[in-house]
Design an enzyme around this catalytic site. Structure first.
Site, PDB file in Angstrom:
ATOM      1  CB  SER A  14       5.927  54.716  -5.886  1.00 59.15           C
ATOM      2  OG  SER A  14       4.845  54.890  -6.793  1.00 59.15           O
ATOM      3  CB  ALA A  48       7.249  44.886 -16.213  1.00 59.31           C
ATOM      4  CD  GLN A  49       1.668  41.474 -19.316  1.00 56.96           C
ATOM      5  OE1 GLN A  49       0.693  40.762 -19.193  1.00 56.96           O
ATOM      6  NE2 GLN A  49       1.894  42.198 -20.391  1.00 56.96           N
ATOM      7  N   GLY A  50       6.976  40.245 -18.869  1.00 56.42           N
ATOM      8  CA  GLY A  50       7.856  39.227 -19.435  1.00 56.42           C
ATOM      9  C   GLY A  50       8.808  38.579 -18.454  1.00 56.42           C
ATOM     10  N   GLY A  51       9.533  39.385 -17.677  1.00 59.21           N
ATOM     11  CA  GLY A  51      10.476  38.790 -16.742  1.00 59.21           C
ATOM     12  C   GLY A  51      11.666  39.685 -16.483  1.00 59.21           C
ATOM     13  NE  ARG A 269      10.972  44.642 -25.610  1.00 61.75           N
ATOM     14  CZ  ARG A 269      10.679  45.027 -24.385  1.00 61.75           C
ATOM     15  NH1 ARG A 269      11.133  46.175 -23.926  1.00 61.75           N
ATOM     16  NH2 ARG A 269       9.925  44.278 -23.610  1.00 61.75           N
ATOM     17  CD  GLU A 361      10.455  54.203 -19.253  1.00 59.94           C
ATOM     18  OE1 GLU A 361      10.080  54.472 -20.401  1.00 59.94           O
ATOM     19  OE2 GLU A 361       9.700  53.685 -18.393  1.00 59.94           O
ATOM     20  CG  LEU A 377      10.853  44.369 -14.229  1.00 56.10           C
ATOM     21  CD1 LEU A 377      10.127  43.030 -14.234  1.00 56.10           C
ATOM     22  CD2 LEU A 377      10.196  45.328 -13.242  1.00 56.10           C
TER      23      LEU A 377
END
Length: 396
Positions: A14, A48-51, A269, A361, A377
């Site tokens: 989900s 997930a924060q970055g975008g 990264r 993933e 995302l």
């Protein structure tokens, strides 16, 4: 054994990819069941924060985006999947907007940032809670549909039957013509075994990957786990928190104990993480109050106007712990973050086993052995939609 529930498509997971697959399959006319290991809200995607990346800039293109992905993967990604990812990115953004996601805008367009490994500004954001906004909108679409959900029902067995697949999910036995696996990676379990910190949700333990391999699905690059370069190192409440990489997009730089820059803060990264590891190993790192290794992330270089728009959640978290990132540098160290490899898929997200799909993933190839930020995302949305549609069509 209870009688089996019957669906055209069963989605397992989900997070953003599972929710996107379920919505896509439902809109393709399939009867859809969605099984989650825990509650529907429990997933890595929401953290997930970055975008999310998409080529909207006047100087940008899906082709340039694809080239950046290819280079960041060290030429190990599947070019077919990369081209689908980047060419369908703008459409995926508009689809998310139709579901209610409101991306941060400025000057009549999207507010775009340049992220690590990118040659252009193409990172769209919803402040620094992008994953939360996307999963919330997708979950609301699921709840407004006829999709039947099975929370707290982890997949424990999957076997082929004459009419498709039989799955045991928690206490439920579910038959489906096709199955979409969207159960994420295994970095929480790996971090526990290594005694390391991780950004991951406790549900990221990897059993579904092994179930799929047991069913005959091929995998690739499963050894290629990714470190997020900027895990929170201090205070203790921030340990394991993924400091948004947009801090570096808006001017923050990495510094050693002598307050000297030692790497390209906007590199890929793996390169940035390796540089931090090497700097600490060379004795030029700093130590947290509880004895952990770290370097400085000089967030004082971020303009307050940028931080207030694009990093409000990070500011609130650190200030609640007595640290103002705009007034002092913060301590950071890489943390285990993402499973780059996974199940081999084709353009429709079908694994090497007919009728069994994978997205997000748990699937490998799109990122090769090193993922760019902002593409997770995106992959969830692009290949979640593709998996759901293809699974529905095959079921029909």
């Amino acid at each position: 054994m209870p009688p089996a529930a019957r669906f055209d498509v069963l989605v397992v997971g989900s997070g953003a990819s599972g929710l996107a697959a379920a919505v896509s399959a439902d809109r393709s006319g399939a009867r859809v069941g969605l099984a989650a290991k825990d509650s529907l809200q429990s997933c890595n995607s929401a953290k997930a924060q970055g975008g999310i990346q998409a080529a909207f800039g006047e100087d940008d293109s899906p082709e340039q985006h694809a080239e950046d992905v290819w280079q960041s993967s060290h030429e190990t990604a599947d070019r077919r999947l990369v081209e689908i990812l980047t060419s369908e990115a703008p459409g995926a953004i508009h689809w998310l907007e139709e579901l209610g996601v409101e991306f941060t805008r400025e000057n009549g367009g999207y507010r775009l940032a340049r992220c690590g490994g990118a040659t252009r500004k193409r990172l769209l954001q919803v402040g620094d809670r992008t994953g939360h906004a996307i999963t919330k909108a997708l979950r609301e679409a699921v709840e407004a549909s006829s999709i039947q959900t099975f929370p707290k029902s982890p997949l424990s067995a999957l076997e082929p039957i004459e009419s498709g697949w039989r799955a045991r999910c928690g206490e439920h036995v579910i038959d489906a013509a096709t199955v979409v696996l969207a159960a994420g990676g295994r970095c929480y379990r790996e971090a526990q075994e290594r005694g390391e910190l991780t950004t991951n949700h406790p549900g990221a333990t990897g059993e579904v990957t092994q179930i799929a391999i047991g069913a005959g699905a091929e995998s690739r690059d499963l050894d290629a786990l990714q470190y997020h370069p900027n895990g929170g190192a201090w205070p203790t409440a921030m340990q394991g928190y993924s400091i948004p990489e947009t801090t570096r997009a808006y001017g923050a730089v990495l510094l050693n104990a002598d307050r000297e820059e030692f790497t390209d803060s906007l590199g890929p990264r793996d390169a940035v993480s390796r540089a931090i590891f090497d700097e600490v190993e060379a004795g030029r790192g700093v130590e947290t109050e509880d004895g952990r290794p770290a370097v400085y992330l000089d967030t004082t270089r971020i303009a307050e106007s940028d931080a207030n728009v694009s990093l409000p959640y990070m500011l609130r978290r650190y200030r609640a712990g007595g640290i103002d990132p705009l007034a002092e540098a913060i301590l950071t160290y890489p943390v285990l973050h993402y499973q780059n490899g996974g199940l081999v898929i084709d353009e429709d997200a079908q694994t090497t086993v007919e009728g069994l799909y994978a997205c997000g993933e748990i699937a490998g190839g799109t990122h090769g052995r090193n993922r760019m930020m902002g593409n997770s995302l995106l992959e969830c949305t692009v290949f979640g939609r593709r998996a759901g549609k293809a699974a529905a069509e095959k079921a029909a």
